[in-house]
Design a protein around this motif. Structure first.
Motif, PDB file in Angstrom:
ATOM      1  N   ALA A   7       0.406  -1.099  -0.037  1.00  0.00           N
ATOM      2  CA  ALA A   7      -0.108  -0.308  -0.042  1.00  0.00           C
ATOM      3  C   ALA A   7       0.410   1.745  -0.006  1.00  0.00           C
ATOM      4  N   LEU A   8       1.387   1.277   0.839  1.00  0.00           N
ATOM      5  CA  LEU A   8       2.544   2.582   0.748  1.00  0.00           C
ATOM      6  C   LEU A   8       3.390   2.738  -0.648  1.00  0.00           C
ATOM      7  N   ILE A   9       3.692   1.756  -1.150  1.00  0.00           N
ATOM      8  CA  ILE A   9       4.783   1.740  -2.602  1.00  0.00           C
ATOM      9  C   ILE A   9       3.621   2.528  -3.761  1.00  0.00           C
ATOM     10  N   GLY A  10       2.274   1.151  -3.339  1.00  0.00           N
ATOM     11  CA  GLY A  10       1.155   1.791  -4.527  1.00  0.00           C
ATOM     12  C   GLY A  10       0.942   3.997  -4.784  1.00  0.00           C
ATOM     13  N   TYR A  11       0.862   4.548  -2.600  1.00  0.00           N
ATOM     14  CA  TYR A  11       0.392   5.234  -2.644  1.00  0.00           C
ATOM     15  C   TYR A  11       1.644   6.763  -2.578  1.00  0.00           C
ATOM     16  N   ILE A  12       2.903   6.100  -2.736  1.00  0.00           N
ATOM     17  CA  ILE A  12       3.426   6.858  -2.833  1.00  0.00           C
ATOM     18  C   ILE A  12       3.648   6.427  -4.807  1.00  0.00           C
ATOM     19  N   SER A  13       3.824   5.872  -5.279  1.00  0.00           N
ATOM     20  CA  SER A  13       4.426   5.784  -6.503  1.00  0.00           C
ATOM     21  C   SER A  13       2.985   6.800  -7.513  1.00  0.00           C
ATOM     22  N   TRP A  14       1.891   6.771  -6.934  1.00  0.00           N
ATOM     23  CA  TRP A  14       0.316   7.396  -7.508  1.00  0.00           C
ATOM     24  C   TRP A  14      -0.001   8.554  -7.528  1.00  0.00           C
ATOM     25  N   PHE A  67      -0.505  11.986   7.752  1.00  0.00           N
ATOM     26  CA  PHE A  67      -2.106  11.023   7.800  1.00  0.00           C
ATOM     27  C   PHE A  67      -1.591   9.223   7.552  1.00  0.00           C
ATOM     28  N   THR A  68      -1.950   8.928   6.311  1.00  0.00           N
ATOM     29  CA  THR A  68      -2.290   7.756   6.148  1.00  0.00           C
ATOM     30  C   THR A  68      -0.930   7.251   6.154  1.00  0.00           C
ATOM     31  N   GLY A  69      -0.068   7.650   5.589  1.00  0.00           N
ATOM     32  CA  GLY A  69       1.237   6.873   5.339  1.00  0.00           C
ATOM     33  C   GLY A  69       2.110   6.896   6.737  1.00  0.00           C
ATOM     34  N   GLY A  70       1.997   8.308   7.284  1.00  0.00           N
ATOM     35  CA  GLY A  70       2.576   8.284   8.689  1.00  0.00           C
ATOM     36  C   GLY A  70       2.365   6.614   9.773  1.00  0.00           C
ATOM     37  N   LEU A  87      -6.108  -3.641   5.756  1.00  0.00           N
ATOM     38  CA  LEU A  87      -6.941  -3.247   5.755  1.00  0.00           C
ATOM     39  C   LEU A  87      -5.946  -1.678   5.088  1.00  0.00           C
ATOM     40  N   ALA A  88      -4.806  -2.215   4.574  1.00  0.00           N
ATOM     41  CA  ALA A  88      -3.783  -1.170   3.272  1.00  0.00           C
ATOM     42  C   ALA A  88      -4.420  -0.823   2.416  1.00  0.00           C
ATOM     43  N   LEU A  89      -4.626  -1.966   1.861  1.00  0.00           N
ATOM     44  CA  LEU A  89      -4.810  -2.497   0.251  1.00  0.00           C
ATOM     45  C   LEU A  89      -6.769  -0.872   0.599  1.00  0.00           C
ATOM     46  N   TRP A  90      -7.192  -1.453   1.104  1.00  0.00           N
ATOM     47  CA  TRP A  90      -8.837  -0.953   1.202  1.00  0.00           C
ATOM     48  C   TRP A  90      -8.336   0.568   0.751  1.00  0.00           C
ATOM     49  N   LEU A  91      -7.355   1.194   1.892  1.00  0.00           N
ATOM     50  CA  LEU A  91      -6.816   2.757   2.123  1.00  0.00           C
ATOM     51  C   LEU A  91      -6.935   2.884   0.963  1.00  0.00           C
ATOM     52  N   LEU A  92      -5.678   2.251   0.140  1.00  0.00           N
ATOM     53  CA  LEU A  92      -5.021   2.639  -1.435  1.00  0.00           C
ATOM     54  C   LEU A  92      -5.771   2.938  -1.955  1.00  0.00           C
ATOM     55  N   GLY A  93      -7.190   1.506  -1.896  1.00  0.00           N
ATOM     56  CA  GLY A  93      -8.106   2.228  -3.077  1.00  0.00           C
ATOM     57  C   GLY A  93      -9.388   3.176  -3.085  1.00  0.00           C
ATOM     58  N   ALA A  94      -8.835   3.362  -1.740  1.00  0.00           N
ATOM     59  CA  ALA A  94      -9.517   4.188  -1.573  1.00  0.00           C
ATOM     60  C   ALA A  94      -9.519   6.095  -1.476  1.00  0.00           C
ATOM     61  N   ARG A  95      -7.932   5.896  -1.670  1.00  0.00           N
ATOM     62  CA  ARG A  95      -6.915   6.752  -1.960  1.00  0.00           C
ATOM     63  C   ARG A  95      -6.552   7.617  -3.879  1.00  0.00           C
ATOM     64  N   ILE A  96      -7.231   6.201  -4.323  1.00  0.00           N
ATOM     65  CA  ILE A  96      -6.924   6.168  -5.600  1.00  0.00           C
ATOM     66  C   ILE A  96      -8.764   6.708  -6.587  1.00  0.00           C
ATOM     67  N   GLY A  97      -8.613   5.926  -5.539  1.00  0.00           N
ATOM     68  CA  GLY A  97     -10.873   6.444  -6.041  1.00  0.00           C
ATOM     69  C   GLY A  97     -11.027   7.799  -6.101  1.00  0.00           C
ATOM     70  N   ILE A 124     -10.247   4.568   8.566  1.00  0.00           N
ATOM     71  CA  ILE A 124      -8.713   3.480   8.739  1.00  0.00           C
ATOM     72  C   ILE A 124      -8.023   3.555   9.004  1.00  0.00           C
ATOM     73  N   SER A 125      -7.010   5.483   8.760  1.00  0.00           N
ATOM     74  CA  SER A 125      -6.138   5.719   9.824  1.00  0.00           C
ATOM     75  C   SER A 125      -6.483   6.080  11.326  1.00  0.00           C
ATOM     76  N   ALA A 126      -7.200   6.400  11.419  1.00  0.00           N
ATOM     77  CA  ALA A 126      -7.792   6.522  13.324  1.00  0.00           C
ATOM     78  C   ALA A 126      -8.042   5.751  13.658  1.00  0.00           C
ATOM     79  N   TYR A 127      -8.311   4.304  12.919  1.00  0.00           N
ATOM     80  CA  TYR A 127      -8.555   3.055  13.753  1.00  0.00           C
ATOM     81  C   TYR A 127      -7.263   2.461  14.093  1.00  0.00           C
ATOM     82  N   TRP A 128      -6.364   2.734  12.612  1.00  0.00           N
ATOM     83  CA  TRP A 128      -4.833   2.295  13.222  1.00  0.00           C
ATOM     84  C   TRP A 128      -4.233   3.019  14.390  1.00  0.00           C
TER      85      TRP A 128
END
Length: 138
Positions: A7-14, A67-70, A87-97, A124-128
Motif C-alpha cells: 500500500a505504501l509503494i502504491g500510494y507513493i507511486s500514485w 496521517f495515512t502514510g505516517g 485494511l492497507a489495500l482498502w486505504l490505497l483503493g480509497a486514495r486512488i478512487g 481507517i487511519s484513526a482506527y490504526w
C-alpha cells in the motif's frame, strides 16, 4: 511483501504518477505557447479547470500522506503491520478512487463520492492509530 508495504509503494507511486501527469500537462501548455514556463502558480489555481483538479488531486495525496502514510510507516517501524495489513489495500483503493473522482468531475455527486472516500481514509487511519496507541501506551 506485506499489504502495508504494498500500500505504501502504491500510494507513493500514485502520488508520483500524478506529479508526472502535471509535468506533462504543463509542458504541453508551454510547448503550445498557452503559458510561459514561469507562469504557473504552485497550487494550480491559475490553470484551466482540469489543471486545477489535477494539481489539487496530487496535493491531496501529499497532504493526506501525513496521517495515512505516517501511520503505516509507524506500524512498519514498530513491527506492527499486523494492525495495518488487513485494511492497507482498502486505504490505497480509497486514495486512488478519491483522486480519480477529483479528476473526473466537480458535480455534487462526484464531490460527495470523493468526500466519502476521504472519510474512509480518515476512519481507517484513526482506527490504526487507536490500535497502535493501545499497543504501546499502557
Amino acid at each position: 511483501m506485506n499489504a502495508t508495504i504494498l500500500a505504501l509503494i502504491g500510494y507513493i507511486s500514485w502520488t508520483v504518477f500524478l506529479l508526472v501527469v502535471i509535468a506533462v500537462y504543463r509542458t504541453r501548455l508551454v510547448l503550445t505557447k498557452e503559458r510561459l514556463p514561469n507562469g504557473f502558480k504552485a497550487d494550480g489555481s491559475d490553470s484551466p479547470a482540469f489543471g486545477q483538479r489535477l494539481t489539487r488531486a496530487q496535493l491531496n495525496c501529499a497532504e493526506s500522506f501525513v496521517f495515512t502514510g505516517g501511520v503505516m510507516l509507524l506500524a512498519l517501524a514498530t513491527n506492527s503491520s499486523v494492525i495495518t495489513d488487513p485494511l492497507a489495500l482498502w486505504l490505497l483503493g480509497a486514495r486512488i478512487g478519491q483522486s480519480i473522482m477529483h479528476l473526473l468531475s466537480t458535480s455534487v455527486l462526484a464531490v460527495q463520492i470523493r468526500f466519502a472516500l476521504f472519510v474512509v481514509q480518515v476512519v481507517i487511519s484513526a482506527y490504526w492509530l487507536f490500535n497502535l496507541g493501545s499497543k504501546f501506551v499502557a
